[in-house]
Each structure stands twice: as C-alpha cells, then as structure tokens.
Design a protein around this motif. Structure first.
Motif, PDB file in Angstrom:
ATOM      1  N   LYS A   1       5.521   4.684   1.795  1.00 45.91           N
ATOM      2  CA  LYS A   1       6.450   5.723   2.532  1.00 45.91           C
ATOM      3  C   LYS A   1       7.096   4.765   3.579  1.00 45.91           C
ATOM      4  O   LYS A   1       8.582   5.796   4.434  1.00 45.91           O
ATOM      5  CB  LYS A   1       5.332   6.457   3.288  1.00 45.91           C
ATOM      6  N   ARG A   2       6.985   3.730   4.173  1.00 40.82           N
ATOM      7  CA  ARG A   2       7.249   3.964   5.511  1.00 40.82           C
ATOM      8  C   ARG A   2       8.523   2.795   5.061  1.00 40.82           C
ATOM      9  O   ARG A   2       9.954   2.623   5.581  1.00 40.82           O
ATOM     10  CB  ARG A   2       7.091   2.274   5.942  1.00 40.82           C
TER      11      ARG A   2
ATOM     12  N   ASN B   1      -0.238   8.466  11.144  1.00 39.39           N
ATOM     13  CA  ASN B   1       0.878   6.942  11.816  1.00 39.39           C
ATOM     14  C   ASN B   1       1.992   7.181  11.089  1.00 39.39           C
ATOM     15  O   ASN B   1       2.402   6.536  12.691  1.00 39.39           O
ATOM     16  CB  ASN B   1      -0.292   5.863  11.185  1.00 39.39           C
ATOM     17  N   LEU B   2       2.583   7.644  10.142  1.00 37.12           N
ATOM     18  CA  LEU B   2       3.840   8.233   9.707  1.00 37.12           C
ATOM     19  C   LEU B   2       4.253   9.040  10.665  1.00 37.12           C
ATOM     20  O   LEU B   2       5.438   8.754  11.272  1.00 37.12           O
ATOM     21  CB  LEU B   2       3.725   8.719   8.459  1.00 37.12           C
TER      22      LEU B   2
ATOM     23  N   GLY C   1       0.760   3.531   2.392  1.00 32.48           N
ATOM     24  CA  GLY C   1       1.539   3.843   3.654  1.00 32.48           C
ATOM     25  C   GLY C   1       3.013   2.834   3.465  1.00 32.48           C
ATOM     26  O   GLY C   1       3.960   3.538   4.367  1.00 32.48           O
ATOM     27  N   GLU C   2       2.630   1.581   3.270  1.00 34.43           N
ATOM     28  CA  GLU C   2       4.010   0.620   3.596  1.00 34.43           C
ATOM     29  C   GLU C   2       5.068   0.854   2.501  1.00 34.43           C
ATOM     30  O   GLU C   2       6.081   1.327   2.829  1.00 34.43           O
ATOM     31  CB  GLU C   2       3.360  -0.461   3.124  1.00 34.43           C
TER      32      GLU C   2
ATOM     33  N   THR D   1       3.954  12.955   4.088  1.00 34.60           N
ATOM     34  CA  THR D   1       3.080  13.031   4.182  1.00 34.60           C
ATOM     35  C   THR D   1       1.488  12.507   3.159  1.00 34.60           C
ATOM     36  O   THR D   1       0.930  12.828   2.913  1.00 34.60           O
ATOM     37  CB  THR D   1       1.771  13.443   5.822  1.00 34.60           C
TER      38      THR D   1
ATOM     39  N   SER E   1       0.720  -1.136   0.297  1.00 36.46           N
ATOM     40  CA  SER E   1      -0.254  -0.127  -0.327  1.00 36.46           C
ATOM     41  C   SER E   1       1.289   1.637  -0.124  1.00 36.46           C
ATOM     42  O   SER E   1       1.949   1.196   0.321  1.00 36.46           O
ATOM     43  CB  SER E   1      -1.036   0.627   1.186  1.00 36.46           C
TER      44      SER E   1
ATOM     45  N   LEU F   1      -0.955  10.370   1.672  1.00 34.38           N
ATOM     46  CA  LEU F   1      -2.204   9.246   2.615  1.00 34.38           C
ATOM     47  C   LEU F   1      -3.117  10.234   3.277  1.00 34.38           C
ATOM     48  O   LEU F   1      -2.765  11.751   3.228  1.00 34.38           O
ATOM     49  CB  LEU F   1      -0.872   9.504   3.495  1.00 34.38           C
TER      50      LEU F   1
ATOM     51  N   MET G   1      -3.588   7.500   8.277  1.00 34.79           N
ATOM     52  CA  MET G   1      -1.869   7.697   7.525  1.00 34.79           C
ATOM     53  C   MET G   1      -1.298   8.130   7.822  1.00 34.79           C
ATOM     54  O   MET G   1       0.449   8.156   7.951  1.00 34.79           O
ATOM     55  CB  MET G   1      -2.302   6.620   6.101  1.00 34.79           C
ATOM     56  N   ALA G   2      -1.582   9.337   7.794  1.00 34.79           N
ATOM     57  CA  ALA G   2      -0.205  10.472   7.822  1.00 34.79           C
ATOM     58  C   ALA G   2      -0.165  10.584   9.400  1.00 34.79           C
ATOM     59  O   ALA G   2       1.312  10.695   9.639  1.00 34.79           O
ATOM     60  CB  ALA G   2      -0.441  11.751   7.032  1.00 34.79           C
TER      61      ALA G   2
END
Length: 329
Positions: free
Chosen positions: A124-125, A155-156, A121-122, A145, A119, A148, A152-153
């Motif tokens: 970005k991580r 969370n990151l 978010g994944e 961010t 995804s 997202l 999710m933003a």
C-alpha cells in the motif's frame, strides 16, 4: 486538508465511481452529466492529471521488480526530463524514507505464486510512493486501508495525515474505519442518495447530527454511527429515505445561510489568486516525458522482467520452435 467519503455497509455504493468521475478516468462504460470545477473554474482532464494523483484500490505491480526499481521506472515516465538523474534518485530516496520503504528498497515486490515479496502494508505504501514522486497538490485515494489490520490501517492513515499537513489536499474513501483511524481525518463529507448530508470538520459532525435529533451514543464509533443514520435498510426504504432527506435538507439550508453571510470580497480574492495556478496547470500536458523516454523506460523494465524469469523465456522459445515445426509439416 483531508476529505473523507465514508462507505455504506453495502458494496457498490459508488465510492470508486465517484473518484473515477472526479479524475476523469475509467469512464469508458459510463455516461456522465455535469462538469468538474476547481474553485469555480472549469477543469479538464489535462488540468486534473497534471495537478493530482490517484491511488487506486487495486494497483498492478511486476513481481520481479524491487521496490527501488519500481520507483525508478515511475520516475522515468512521470518526472519531466528537465530534472536531472541525480535529482530523481534523491527524490526517490526521500520518498522511501518518508513512507518507511527504505528497509525493503532492494526487496522484490512479489505477490506471484512462485515467491513472496513485500508485505501488504508495504505494498500500500509503495502505491502511495509512486504517486507522491511528482509532488502533486491533490491526491485521490480509493480505500487505502482495505485489506489491512487495524494497526497497519492506522499507521497508513497517520502517514497520509503527515502528507496532508505538508500542504496537500488528500481525498479518501475508506471502508469501516476504526475510531482511532477516523479521528485522524480533519474534514468529513457524507453523501446519501446522491445528496450531501454533511461537509465540514469531523469534530463538529456529531454536534451537527445532535441538533437534528440524532445523538451518537457514548463510546461508539462515529463512523459506524454516521453509516447507520444514512444507510437505506432493506424493508424500510421509505422511512430511511425520509430521514435522509430531512438530514440533507437541514444541511442544505445551513449551507445557503453560510454562503449568504460570506464576504464577496474574500471569495473573489481567493478565486483570482488560485486562477493563476489553474491556468499554469492548464498549459501543462498530462505526459511529463516524450515517447522516446517512455520507450527506454519500458525496454529497461521488460529487460529486468525477462532476465529474472528465465522459465518464461524457455516457454516462449519452446512455443516458437513447436509452432515452426508444425507449420513445416
């Protein structure tokens, strides 16, 4: 400690260019005047590269590699050869656990038109994971961010906050953060027309603007408030720039007063203690591995890409056969 460069409402404000200048990267089409100093010490590109990491807004991944394979490749070319293979694998597993990538470790990155991978978010991580592998003391993040949703933003940014509390300095540009995301940052740097409008703790920023006569409304996102106060509105350029100069002049006057009241002894002590670290990094090269190891890593990655895209191999073989046939006639 986290520093935040808030964006304006208009694209092209120079946020990415600022980070590129600080990292001495992607400046082939720019002429930059001035120098970069770390704790009043002149910093060159080797020093900055050896002690920092740069998470860019757009990163390039090979869709055929899995998350673990991408991090293995990054470890092969970034972690010094003096570190054992077992230690590198342990570091990769640790980073994946910290960033919540262990569940998708064996999933392909994807993103191509043929198949979907992890995804957004994944993704970005994963960009953060590749940079955290070398355990840098300074990290630059360009709009981490963007793209997202608010959950999710947040969370990151919470992950970035934990990384900062572990002893790293993380400098971020961020685009239209929510109030919850904004409050996770510790320090704030506001820039307007090339000048500093505020630099300090986020919790003191609203009070600082209130002293100048700019009160943030209740139940209002502070990030939006600061952008509104420092933005140049089309048609009102003269009025807006007068207000910006007044805000920046006030902060500049306060900064001079603080500098005059600081103890000279404490300033010299902090500079000398940090200079040893800077000289240590100055002797390090920006390349952590030799050419042979880089060649092996690139060959391994290319091999995985070729065997997982057989259609591409058939196309290249057909092109070679057709070209040979044409040249024979």
């Amino acid at each position: 400690m986290i520093l935040k460069f808030p964006s304006s409402y208009y694209s092209g404000a120079g946020k990415t260019t600022l980070l590129n200048v600080l990292n001495c990267r992607n400046l082939s089409n720019f002429h930059v005047d001035g120098v970069i100093r770390i704790n009043d010490r002149l910093a060159d590109i080797d020093m900055i590269t050896s002690m920092s990491a740069y998470v860019q807004q757009e990163d390039m991944f090979l869709p055929t590699l899995t998350v673990r394979e991408h991090l293995v490749f990054q470890a092969m070319v970034r972690i010094p050869s003096t570190v054992s293979e077992a230690a590198k694998i342990a570091r990769i597993d640790q980073v994946m656990r910290e960033l919540g990538l262990d569940k998708c470790a064996d999933t392909r990155v994807g993103g191509s038109r043929f198949f979907k991978g992890i995804s957004g978010g994944e993704l970005k991580r994963l960009s953060f994971a590749a940079e955290v592998l070398t355990n840098p003391s300074i990290m630059f993040c360009d709009e981490p961010t963007s793209g997202l949703d608010s959950f999710m933003a947040a969370n990151l940014v919470s992950i970035i906050n934990k990384m900062a509390r572990s002893g790293r300095t993380i400098i971020c540009t961020i685009h239209q953060p929510s109030s919850d995301t904004f409050e996770m940052f510790q320090n704030l740097l506001l820039l307007a027309d090339g000048r500093v409008a505020y630099f300090g703790e986020i919790k003191s920023a609203i009070e600082h603007f209130a002293k100048i006569g700019h009160q943030c409304p209740e139940n209002y996102n502070p990030a939006d408030f600061f952008v509104h106060e420092l933005a140049v509105v089309p048609g009102k350029e003269i009025e807006c720039r007068k207000k910006i100069n007044r805000i920046c002049d006030y902060f500049e006057r306060l900064s001079r007063e603080r500098q005059n009241s600081d103890s000279l002894h404490s300033s010299i002590g902090s500079s000398s203690s940090f200079s040893t670290t800077l000289h240590k990094h100055r002797r390090q090269s920006r390349y952590k591995t030799n050419r042979w190891q880089q060649y092996v890593a690139l060959t391994w990655r290319s091999h995985l890409t070729v065997i997982r895209e057989p259609a591409l191999t058939y196309v290249r073989l057909s092109q070679a056969l057709v070209s040979k046939t044409i040249f024979q006639f």
